[in-house]
Design a protein around this motif. Structure first.
Motif, PDB file in Angstrom:
ATOM      1  N   LEU A   9       0.738  -1.050  -0.011  1.00  0.00           N
ATOM      2  CA  LEU A   9      -0.134  -0.048  -0.222  1.00  0.00           C
ATOM      3  C   LEU A   9       0.815   1.300  -0.003  1.00  0.00           C
ATOM      4  O   LEU A   9       1.994   1.418   0.765  1.00  0.00           O
ATOM      5  CB  LEU A   9      -0.758  -0.088   1.100  1.00  0.00           C
ATOM      6  CG  LEU A   9      -2.408  -0.382   1.250  1.00  0.00           C
ATOM      7  CD1 LEU A   9      -2.811  -0.523   2.517  1.00  0.00           C
ATOM      8  CD2 LEU A   9      -3.240   0.513   0.470  1.00  0.00           C
ATOM      9  N   GLU A  10       0.568   2.145  -0.701  1.00  0.00           N
ATOM     10  CA  GLU A  10       1.183   3.635  -0.824  1.00  0.00           C
ATOM     11  C   GLU A  10       0.520   4.758  -0.991  1.00  0.00           C
ATOM     12  O   GLU A  10      -0.659   4.687  -1.391  1.00  0.00           O
ATOM     13  CB  GLU A  10       2.553   3.332  -1.627  1.00  0.00           C
ATOM     14  CG  GLU A  10       2.158   3.219  -3.065  1.00  0.00           C
ATOM     15  CD  GLU A  10       3.229   3.318  -3.805  1.00  0.00           C
ATOM     16  OE1 GLU A  10       4.169   3.951  -3.704  1.00  0.00           O
ATOM     17  OE2 GLU A  10       3.191   2.682  -4.992  1.00  0.00           O
ATOM     18  N   GLY A  11       0.589   5.661  -0.389  1.00  0.00           N
ATOM     19  CA  GLY A  11      -0.241   6.921  -0.401  1.00  0.00           C
ATOM     20  C   GLY A  11       0.835   8.079  -0.618  1.00  0.00           C
ATOM     21  O   GLY A  11       1.860   8.179  -0.187  1.00  0.00           O
ATOM     22  N   ARG A  12       0.462   9.022  -1.752  1.00  0.00           N
ATOM     23  CA  ARG A  12       1.230  10.299  -1.822  1.00  0.00           C
ATOM     24  C   ARG A  12       0.565  11.468  -1.972  1.00  0.00           C
ATOM     25  O   ARG A  12      -0.415  11.615  -2.790  1.00  0.00           O
ATOM     26  CB  ARG A  12       1.840   9.988  -3.412  1.00  0.00           C
ATOM     27  CG  ARG A  12       3.105   8.955  -3.422  1.00  0.00           C
ATOM     28  CD  ARG A  12       4.172   9.093  -2.676  1.00  0.00           C
ATOM     29  NE  ARG A  12       5.172   7.860  -2.977  1.00  0.00           N
ATOM     30  CZ  ARG A  12       5.381   6.975  -1.646  1.00  0.00           C
ATOM     31  NH1 ARG A  12       4.271   7.024  -0.629  1.00  0.00           N
ATOM     32  NH2 ARG A  12       6.066   5.971  -1.709  1.00  0.00           N
ATOM     33  N   GLY A  13       1.018  12.352  -1.331  1.00  0.00           N
ATOM     34  CA  GLY A  13       0.369  13.685  -1.218  1.00  0.00           C
ATOM     35  C   GLY A  13      -0.974  13.916  -0.913  1.00  0.00           C
ATOM     36  O   GLY A  13      -1.708  14.280  -1.285  1.00  0.00           O
ATOM     37  N   ILE A  14      -1.273  12.845   0.253  1.00  0.00           N
ATOM     38  CA  ILE A  14      -2.562  12.721   0.646  1.00  0.00           C
ATOM     39  C   ILE A  14      -3.183  14.213   1.585  1.00  0.00           C
ATOM     40  O   ILE A  14      -2.632  14.346   2.560  1.00  0.00           O
ATOM     41  CB  ILE A  14      -2.754  11.571   1.732  1.00  0.00           C
ATOM     42  CG1 ILE A  14      -2.462  10.182   1.005  1.00  0.00           C
ATOM     43  CG2 ILE A  14      -4.269  11.393   2.177  1.00  0.00           C
ATOM     44  CD1 ILE A  14      -2.539   8.954   1.847  1.00  0.00           C
ATOM     45  N   ASP A  15      -4.250  14.776   0.983  1.00  0.00           N
ATOM     46  CA  ASP A  15      -4.810  15.810   1.785  1.00  0.00           C
ATOM     47  C   ASP A  15      -6.170  15.217   2.166  1.00  0.00           C
ATOM     48  O   ASP A  15      -6.751  14.581   1.417  1.00  0.00           O
ATOM     49  CB  ASP A  15      -5.099  17.153   0.863  1.00  0.00           C
ATOM     50  CG  ASP A  15      -3.660  17.732   0.679  1.00  0.00           C
ATOM     51  OD1 ASP A  15      -2.788  17.651   1.210  1.00  0.00           O
ATOM     52  OD2 ASP A  15      -3.772  18.629  -0.282  1.00  0.00           O
ATOM     53  N   ASP A  32       2.834  11.477   2.652  1.00  0.00           N
ATOM     54  CA  ASP A  32       3.318  10.363   1.795  1.00  0.00           C
ATOM     55  C   ASP A  32       3.426   9.018   3.028  1.00  0.00           C
ATOM     56  O   ASP A  32       4.250   9.544   4.134  1.00  0.00           O
ATOM     57  CB  ASP A  32       4.757  10.380   1.342  1.00  0.00           C
ATOM     58  CG  ASP A  32       4.616  11.603   0.192  1.00  0.00           C
ATOM     59  OD1 ASP A  32       3.538  11.697  -0.154  1.00  0.00           O
ATOM     60  OD2 ASP A  32       5.780  12.150  -0.269  1.00  0.00           O
ATOM     61  N   ILE A  33       3.007   7.981   2.490  1.00  0.00           N
ATOM     62  CA  ILE A  33       3.172   6.664   3.466  1.00  0.00           C
ATOM     63  C   ILE A  33       3.213   5.608   2.655  1.00  0.00           C
ATOM     64  O   ILE A  33       2.754   5.426   1.592  1.00  0.00           O
ATOM     65  CB  ILE A  33       1.852   6.503   4.366  1.00  0.00           C
ATOM     66  CG1 ILE A  33       2.150   5.328   5.241  1.00  0.00           C
ATOM     67  CG2 ILE A  33       0.755   6.518   3.459  1.00  0.00           C
ATOM     68  CD1 ILE A  33       0.955   5.335   6.332  1.00  0.00           C
ATOM     69  N   ALA A  66      -7.135  14.775  -1.761  1.00  0.00           N
ATOM     70  CA  ALA A  66      -5.908  14.998  -3.037  1.00  0.00           C
ATOM     71  C   ALA A  66      -5.005  13.948  -2.569  1.00  0.00           C
ATOM     72  O   ALA A  66      -4.854  13.365  -1.560  1.00  0.00           O
ATOM     73  CB  ALA A  66      -5.405  16.410  -2.864  1.00  0.00           C
ATOM     74  N   GLY A  67      -4.394  13.796  -3.791  1.00  0.00           N
ATOM     75  CA  GLY A  67      -3.279  12.731  -3.589  1.00  0.00           C
ATOM     76  C   GLY A  67      -3.706  11.330  -4.166  1.00  0.00           C
ATOM     77  O   GLY A  67      -4.990  11.301  -4.726  1.00  0.00           O
ATOM     78  N   ASP A  68      -2.707  10.326  -4.385  1.00  0.00           N
ATOM     79  CA  ASP A  68      -3.031   8.989  -4.790  1.00  0.00           C
ATOM     80  C   ASP A  68      -2.761   8.111  -3.891  1.00  0.00           C
ATOM     81  O   ASP A  68      -1.822   8.075  -3.062  1.00  0.00           O
ATOM     82  CB  ASP A  68      -2.127   8.909  -6.064  1.00  0.00           C
ATOM     83  CG  ASP A  68      -2.623   9.589  -7.408  1.00  0.00           C
ATOM     84  OD1 ASP A  68      -3.664   9.917  -7.361  1.00  0.00           O
ATOM     85  OD2 ASP A  68      -1.530  10.007  -8.105  1.00  0.00           O
ATOM     86  N   ILE A  69      -3.642   6.969  -3.884  1.00  0.00           N
ATOM     87  CA  ILE A  69      -3.309   5.710  -3.138  1.00  0.00           C
ATOM     88  C   ILE A  69      -3.384   4.536  -3.910  1.00  0.00           C
ATOM     89  O   ILE A  69      -4.179   4.413  -4.848  1.00  0.00           O
ATOM     90  CB  ILE A  69      -4.528   5.555  -2.067  1.00  0.00           C
ATOM     91  CG1 ILE A  69      -4.531   6.940  -1.106  1.00  0.00           C
ATOM     92  CG2 ILE A  69      -4.404   4.411  -1.197  1.00  0.00           C
ATOM     93  CD1 ILE A  69      -5.689   6.974  -0.110  1.00  0.00           C
ATOM     94  N   ARG A  70      -2.350   3.757  -3.848  1.00  0.00           N
ATOM     95  CA  ARG A  70      -2.328   2.519  -4.707  1.00  0.00           C
ATOM     96  C   ARG A  70      -2.330   1.165  -3.790  1.00  0.00           C
ATOM     97  O   ARG A  70      -1.571   1.209  -2.715  1.00  0.00           O
ATOM     98  CB  ARG A  70      -0.962   2.638  -5.518  1.00  0.00           C
ATOM     99  CG  ARG A  70      -1.094   3.891  -6.578  1.00  0.00           C
ATOM    100  CD  ARG A  70       0.370   3.894  -7.241  1.00  0.00           C
ATOM    101  NE  ARG A  70       0.337   5.148  -8.233  1.00  0.00           N
ATOM    102  CZ  ARG A  70      -0.052   4.739  -9.344  1.00  0.00           C
ATOM    103  NH1 ARG A  70      -0.430   3.543 -10.111  1.00  0.00           N
ATOM    104  NH2 ARG A  70       0.035   6.058 -10.302  1.00  0.00           N
ATOM    105  N   ALA A 230       3.030  14.357   8.437  1.00  0.00           N
ATOM    106  CA  ALA A 230       4.154  13.147   8.804  1.00  0.00           C
ATOM    107  C   ALA A 230       5.469  13.846   9.093  1.00  0.00           C
ATOM    108  O   ALA A 230       6.038  14.192   8.046  1.00  0.00           O
ATOM    109  CB  ALA A 230       4.386  12.280   7.554  1.00  0.00           C
ATOM    110  N   VAL A 231       5.922  13.879  10.252  1.00  0.00           N
ATOM    111  CA  VAL A 231       7.083  14.581  10.715  1.00  0.00           C
ATOM    112  C   VAL A 231       8.201  13.642  10.803  1.00  0.00           C
ATOM    113  O   VAL A 231       9.446  14.551  10.957  1.00  0.00           O
ATOM    114  CB  VAL A 231       6.651  15.436  12.081  1.00  0.00           C
ATOM    115  CG1 VAL A 231       5.829  16.354  12.197  1.00  0.00           C
ATOM    116  CG2 VAL A 231       6.477  14.224  13.009  1.00  0.00           C
TER     117      VAL A 231
END
Length: 257
Positions: A9-15, A32-33, A66-70, A230-231
């Motif tokens: 699983l991955e998320g990029r630029g999640i708002d 991002d995760i 906003a952002g993509d999750i795959r 995400a700090v």
């Protein structure tokens, strides 16, 4: 040479925003995760930090603004979300929310199988239920026919975990699974998670928690979330022993590990 870990699983630029109009507020900011098959990723932070919202968005339980999750490399769309949900197990803070008070515990545990495997015989379902009980160290001959009200908090949480793993999920999300459980029962639940991971080496476990003492004993990697950002992210040893972010340092200093 070791093989590269598989990204599950991955998320990029999640708002993520909640509310409307003047009440609209942003709760996740470009997060991002990445979650790898077979790992335990702990997502930690204080109350209201956004950690639960982040994991719910990641599993398709809520939509990102906003952002993509795959999932397995495919962008989450209607069919992908359906596949992800069918291959996910969920464990929540209050185990009694997962167990119907009118049903004997075995019926709650077998419900995911009855919904997904219409061609399975009662004997197949029963065998899977017994296996799930055993993996969380509950004797099925003792607990199958009990009602939730007959269980302690720790026993109920282990029954809820059995329900979450009965169909061998690819991803298991545990959201503060020990915060309402006494210390002695936490040890048993931690051991249950370890046994499940050993039996399901390709399953990803996402553990949402504010308890660094718990996280220390199970996480491979830790992501720290603060005010929707995400700090910090790194191995458990890096984050807990050599934190870089000031917020992480405060969390570690405040924890009794």
């Amino acid at each position: 040479m070791m093989a590269e870990p598989t990204i599950l699983l991955e998320g990029r630029g999640i708002d993520k925003f909640f509310g409307k109009g003047r009440q609209r507020r942003q709760v996740l900011f470009g997060v991002d995760i990445t979650v790898y098959a077979g790992e335990c990723l702990a997502v930690i932070g204080g109350s209201g930090s956004g950690k639960t919202t982040l994991t719910r968005v990641l599993l398709g339980l809520e939509d990102a603004d906003a952002g993509d999750i795959r999932y397995r490399g495919e962008v989450l769309r209607k069919q992908t979300v359906k596949s992800l949900r069918s291959q996910s197990g969920l464990v929540f803070q209050n185990p009694f929310d997962s167990l119907d008070p009118r049903w004997r515990v075995a019926k709650s545990v077998m419900e995911p199988l009855r919904l997904r495997h219409h061609d399975w015989s009662p004997e197949q379902i029963s065998a899977h239920v017994d296996d799930a009980f055993l993996r969380v160290s509950l004797d099925p001959t003792v607990y199958r026919n009990r009602f939730p009200m007959d269980l302690s908090g720790g026993q109920a949480q282990r029954a809820a975990i059995a329900r979450a793993i009965v169909d061998h999920p690819t991803v298991l999300l545990a959201d503060e699974p020990m915060s309402a459980i006494d210390v002695a029962a936490r040890v048993q639940i931690l051991e249950s998670f370890k046994a499940i991971r050993a039996a399901e080496p390709k399953m990803a476990l996402i553990m949402v928690s504010h308890d660094l003492g718990v996280v220390k004993h199970i996480a491979d990697r830790i992501m720290v979330v603060h005010d929707g950002h995400a700090v910090e992210i790194g191995t458990a040893a890096q984050v807990l022993e050599r934190p870089k972010n000031d917020y992480t340092k405060r969390l570690v200093d405040a924890a009794s590990m």
